[in-house]
Design a protein around this motif. Sequence first.
Motif, mmCIF file in Angstrom:
data_model
loop_
_atom_site.group_PDB
_atom_site.id
_atom_site.type_symbol
_atom_site.label_atom_id
_atom_site.label_comp_id
_atom_site.label_asym_id
_atom_site.label_seq_id
_atom_site.Cartn_x
_atom_site.Cartn_y
_atom_site.Cartn_z
ATOM 1 N N SER A 272 -46.056 22.646 -3.102
ATOM 2 C CA SER A 272 -47.474 22.719 -3.475
ATOM 3 C C SER A 272 -48.278 21.603 -2.823
ATOM 4 O O SER A 272 -49.454 21.784 -2.494
ATOM 5 N N SER A 286 -57.480 20.102 -7.355
ATOM 6 C CA SER A 286 -56.680 21.235 -6.874
ATOM 7 C C SER A 286 -55.281 21.214 -7.472
ATOM 8 O O SER A 286 -54.717 22.262 -7.797
ATOM 9 N N GLN A 289 -55.462 22.512 -11.035
ATOM 10 C CA GLN A 289 -55.618 23.968 -11.048
ATOM 11 C C GLN A 289 -54.282 24.660 -10.799
ATOM 12 O O GLN A 289 -53.929 25.629 -11.474
ATOM 13 N N TYR A 290 -53.542 24.169 -9.811
ATOM 14 C CA TYR A 290 -52.210 24.721 -9.532
ATOM 15 C C TYR A 290 -51.284 24.507 -10.723
ATOM 16 O O TYR A 290 -50.537 25.416 -11.121
ATOM 17 N N TYR A 291 -51.340 23.321 -11.318
ATOM 18 C CA TYR A 291 -50.462 22.984 -12.439
ATOM 19 C C TYR A 291 -50.694 23.915 -13.625
ATOM 20 O O TYR A 291 -49.755 24.422 -14.242
ATOM 21 N N VAL A 292 -51.959 24.166 -13.941
ATOM 22 C CA VAL A 292 -52.302 24.988 -15.099
ATOM 23 C C VAL A 292 -51.989 26.461 -14.862
ATOM 24 O O VAL A 292 -51.522 27.163 -15.761
ATOM 25 N N THR A 293 -52.216 26.936 -13.637
ATOM 26 C CA THR A 293 -52.057 28.370 -13.356
ATOM 27 C C THR A 293 -50.630 28.765 -12.991
ATOM 28 O O THR A 293 -50.257 29.932 -13.149
ATOM 29 N N VAL A 294 -49.810 27.829 -12.517
ATOM 30 C CA VAL A 294 -48.447 28.165 -12.062
ATOM 31 C C VAL A 294 -47.385 27.483 -12.913
ATOM 32 O O VAL A 294 -46.524 28.145 -13.517
ATOM 33 N N PRO A 297 -47.449 28.153 -17.102
ATOM 34 C CA PRO A 297 -46.849 29.426 -17.538
ATOM 35 C C PRO A 297 -45.330 29.475 -17.388
ATOM 36 O O PRO A 297 -44.642 30.024 -18.247
#
Length: 421
Positions: A272, A286, A289-294, A297
């Motif tokens: 990433s 950024s 955002q990657y941490y929360v969306t990928v 979950p």
Amino acid sequence: MATSTFGRYEYDVPRPDPRGPARLGAGAEGPAGKRGKWLPRIVWSLAILLLIGVFIAVYFFTIRPLGFGTSLVALTAALVPVAIVFLAVWWIDRYTPQPRITLVYAFIWGAAGSVGLTFVIGGAFTYLITPEDAQEMTSQFLGAVIQAPVVEESMKSAGLIALLCWGRRFIGGPIDGLVYAALIAGGFAFTENILYFGRSFHEAQAAGESTVFWQTFMLRGLLSPFAHVCFTALCGLGLGIAAERRSLMLYFGLGIGGLSLGMCLHALWNGSTFFLEVDPEAPMRSFFQYYVTVQVPIFLVLLAMVVWLRLREHRILRRQLSAYGRAGWFAPSEVEMLISLRRRRAAEKWAAQHGTVARTAMRDLILAAVELGMDRHGVLHGAPTAKTRLRERQLLERITADRRLIGALSRPVVRLPDAAA
């Protein structure tokens, strides 16, 4: 004859055959006796001492050059994420606890053995996969996205395979594999965090500000303490399911499958940093955002899986101990006590009123009964062997001996006045 009770829990439980384990028959193995305890302890102690020696070597070659002060700061910071991992492992493991010596071995393997092997093998592996005319960015990418996931996950999983080779009873189900995988991964991350925190502290000192260090601490210590745990847990879950099913094919299929999936998640995490677009005005946006969306979950899916496995263990233990109860080994109230953490604690507290020996016997009775129920569940998935029958008889003898000891210590020595009346 009067019996000693705790609430509805009667220790002198009437059974169809008062001879207890003798009704199982002597069998081809002869009478069930206690196995020698000293040889396994010596072997485990030597293995742990060897791993501690490896950790000392890692310290002198990689951590000590950072300087004493920097090493102390890095070590203190690394204690925060590993404490979070320890707390999670304690919560997962407390229902069907594993032997403490193997838990210690798992952590030290992660902190020393897997790290040492990664240092030895990682450099050679990177050299083999890196083209001769590769640019520095290409070398960094191959090291982070290919070398690190493959070598690190393989070396961590080697500790799980060693536990399986030593004895199936250490990894008898998915929760067992998860617990050991989490400790190995937590140990690996502990040593790795010392190095990362130490280097970032050096950079902070050189720059004259602490921003770099605190960013590293937040990312590795607070936001991702379970990153390595999630990667290695997939292999542990696969090996645990295979051990429960007693299938050699599943050992290879689920073991390699879990290891491969863990490598992919590790590569996704490391990669990433190479693909995220960084905003100069908000460089961390950024990543978040990657941490929360990928990553969040993925973590939540694994957390849900762990909760489901904990509930599954509860159902398994109730079903198997109830079966032993119908055969006369446990009273219904005993089964209810053994499957409830709250009632286990209450029973130990009651036993402690009659001395340390009684409490130790109660603790051993609970552990033996839990192991009996989980072992029985594993046996039902495969053909019983002479070894499994012998193990069952040994556990039943432990339970009977503990019950008799608790009864002897909790009964009044003299007749009570109201009983005489």
